[in-house]
Design an enzyme around this catalytic site. Structure first.
Site, PDB file in Angstrom:
ATOM      1  N   GLU A 172       0.828  -1.228   0.000  1.00 24.25           N
ATOM      2  CA  GLU A 172       0.000   0.000   0.000  1.00 24.25           C
ATOM      3  C   GLU A 172       0.855   1.268   0.000  1.00 24.25           C
ATOM      4  O   GLU A 172       0.694   2.147   0.859  1.00 24.25           O
ATOM      5  CB  GLU A 172      -0.948  -0.009   1.204  1.00 24.25           C
ATOM      6  N   GLU A 291      -5.476  -8.543  -0.268  1.00 27.11           N
ATOM      7  CA  GLU A 291      -6.144  -8.232   1.007  1.00 27.11           C
ATOM      8  C   GLU A 291      -7.622  -8.027   0.711  1.00 27.11           C
ATOM      9  O   GLU A 291      -7.981  -7.118  -0.049  1.00 27.11           O
ATOM     10  CB  GLU A 291      -5.580  -6.972   1.668  1.00 27.11           C
TER      11      GLU A 291
HETATM   12  O1  AHR Z   1      -4.855  -6.018   7.142  1.00 26.50           O
HETATM   13  C1  AHR Z   1      -4.732  -4.886   7.944  1.00 26.50           C
HETATM   14  C2  AHR Z   1      -4.055  -3.733   7.222  1.00 26.50           C
HETATM   15  O2  AHR Z   1      -4.899  -3.281   6.190  1.00 26.50           O
HETATM   16  C3  AHR Z   1      -2.761  -4.042   6.518  1.00 26.50           C
HETATM   17  O3  AHR Z   1      -1.674  -3.953   7.361  1.00 26.50           O
HETATM   18  C4  AHR Z   1      -2.705  -2.983   5.461  1.00 26.50           C
HETATM   19  O4  AHR Z   1      -2.017  -3.419   4.321  1.00 26.50           O
HETATM   20  C5  AHR Z   1      -4.159  -2.644   5.175  1.00 26.50           C
HETATM   21  O5  AHR Z   1      -4.375  -1.291   5.208  1.00 26.50           O
END
Ligand code: AHR
Length: 498
Positions: A172, A291
């Site tokens: 990110e 994610e």
């Molecule tokens: O999964 C929790 C967080 O969410 C991770 O660390 C990040 O990549 C995202 O913003």
């Protein structure tokens, strides 16, 4: 309501990469300490891994686990987590405001992966560090020996290289919350150089470029195009991240979020193919949705700053979350021709399907079940059915089909599975499925999750939200009929009769 579905081989989307059922362990909250690793736990093995958690992870069948972050990785010195534990430093983790003891690191994670029957998807720090640390880590992990970093691994007791194939180029990097956040130009150049050196070190690895941190990111679209334009030759996948929430309590809009997820996936594919066209490239960039989940129940939970492994992001999932997770899995399968990797974020305690008590037991959250079903039965190829069913309007979306569904078909094992969510809170659906050229297939199992209050949860005391078996659907020639309950997750398994 009535719902009609047609399934035909011609409607095949593509073959399903097993890595679509991946997950994620970050050094965050109690994911590692008190989650997968707890040497003093009664079920801990000789490596300090919790046996009860390992068993649940194996039950989920998770082919790949992303590690060690997440936001954490953007400040991580991987060297802190290898070698004698007594010599490892404690560090402040600025991502989550805690202290990282480093008693669990890369080699411990690799050992855990072996026991969990999972591969590792390793992320490198492109926040506070860069190409040099990244290529050294590849050398440490994957080079057989005879060089400084690979010999260091051997001196740590790991003679054989770990052979990690999949590498994330940071995390990110567009987010202002990220340590070492970058512009798309800065990131594209760094990711390109890092990936180049990493691939020069081990030509067999694959790399994942960070896409935007979500579809809502202000630079979404432009970020992907700029970074990919620069790094195209050295990357294989672009990442997508997305979490959904239902803070307003508008369940019908919440369950419709998969329409937005579909749009998100299409948009990123369009950007990838636009850059491909611009470059007249032969290589196609695929997607890594590394994610995805529901995340909001744990909002603003207090914790002690700079403490070690305090509870963080400990969402307790309810039944409506399980329905959305089922619909999100269906959405991933609908795009399995281009999504090759996906990671449910995360795996244990931190926004996770498995929840533990440090020193105590573990239970399966509501979202555990749809994930397990798709991971077990969603094999072979995905077939996108033609669905004719009523639709609804809600605050955020119009024309939302009540029934969301996908079929998977495994020619080798002679198995087909139909996954379906009925999003209607009141109306069951009389489903009729025309199996066209699958005549002769017979249903062998019909599992569902239904009949629960949308806010029902599981816990240490009781786990009421579970799948149950139903009478087998009826067959009339090549037409299958089944009743889908209101607010339900459904799994209908068929086998080819010999
Ligand atoms: O999964 C929790 C967080 O969410 C991770 O660390 C990040 O990549 C995202 O913003």
């Amino acid at each position: 309501m009535k719902a009609k579905m047609t399934l035909a081989r011609e409607l095949t989307v593509g073959s399903i990469d097993r890595r679509l059922y991946g997950s994620f362990i970050e050094h965050l909250g109690r994911a590692v300490y008190g989650g997968i690793y707890e040497p003093t736990h009664p079920t801990a093995d000789e490596d300090g891994f919790r046996g009860d958690v390992l068993q649940l992870v194996r039950e989920l069948e998770v082919p790949v686990v992303r590690y060690p972050g997440g936001n954490f990785v953007s400040g991580y010195n991987w060297e802190d987590g290898v070698g004698p534990v007594s010599a490892r430093p404690k560090r402040l983790d600025l991502a989550w405001g805690t202290t990282e003891p480093n008693t669990f690191g890369t080699n411990e994670f690799m050992k855990w992966c072996r026991k969990a029957n999972s591969d590792c998807m390793m992320a490198v720090n492109l926040g506070t560090r860069g190409a040099d640390a990244a290529r050294n880590l590849v050398e440490y992990m994957n080079h057989p020996g005879g060089s400084a970093w690979s010999d260091l691994r051997r001196s740590h007791g790991y003679e054989q290289p770990w052979g990690v194939k999949l590498w994330c180029l940071g995390n990110e990097m567009d987010g202002r919350w990220q340590m070492g956040a970058k512009t798309a130009d800065e990131y594209g150049r760094l990711a390109n150089e890092a990936a180049k050196l990493m691939k020069w070190t081990d030509g067999s690895i694959e790399t994942v470029l960070c896409g935007s941190s979500s579809r809502q990111s202000p630079t979404f679209g432009e970020w992907e195009a700029t970074a990919l334009d620069i790094a195209y030759d050295n990357v294989d996948y672009v990442s997508l991240h997305q979490y959904y929430e239902n803070r307003s309590g508008d369940t019908m809009s919440f369950l419709a979020k998969t329409l937005e997820m579909d749009e998100f996936i299409y948009s990123v594919l369009c950007v990838c193919d636009y850059i491909k066209a611009k470059k007249r490239a032969r290589k196609t960039i695929n997607l890594s949705f590394d994610e995805w989940n529901v995340w909001y129940h744990s909002d603003n939970a207090p914790y002690e700053r700079w403490s070690m492994a305090p509870p963080r992001l400990e969402d307790i999932y309810n039944f409506e979350d399980a329905l959305l997770i089922g619909a999100m899995l269906i959405t991933l399968l609908r795009h399995c021709d281009r999504i090759k990797i996906a990671c449910l974020a995360q795996l244990v305690n931190v926004i996770a399907p498995i929840f533990t008590q440090t020193g105590g037991g573990a239970f399966r959250q509501t979202i555990f079940y749809p994930f397990a079903h798709v991971s077990h039965y969603g094999r072979g190829v995905a077939i996108r059915p033609i669905i004719d069913c009523p639709k609804y309007d809600c605050k955020d979306f119009t024309d939302v089909p009540y029934i969301e569904s996908i079929a998977t078909y495994d020619e080798e094992n002679g198995e087909m599975t139909l996954f379906a969510v009925n999003k209607s809170p009141e109306e069951g659906a009389a489903l009729s499925v025309n199996l066209l050229d699958f005549a002769g297939w017979q249903p062998v199992e019909f599992l569902s999750m239904d009949g629960y209050d949308k806010n029902a949860v599981n816990g240490f005391e009781a786990c009421p939200v579970q799948p149950h078996a139903n009478p087998l659907p009826a067959m009339d020639g090549s037409t299958l009929t089944a009743q889908l309950q209101p607010f339900s997750w459904n799994v209908i398994r068929l086998k080819k009769q010999s």
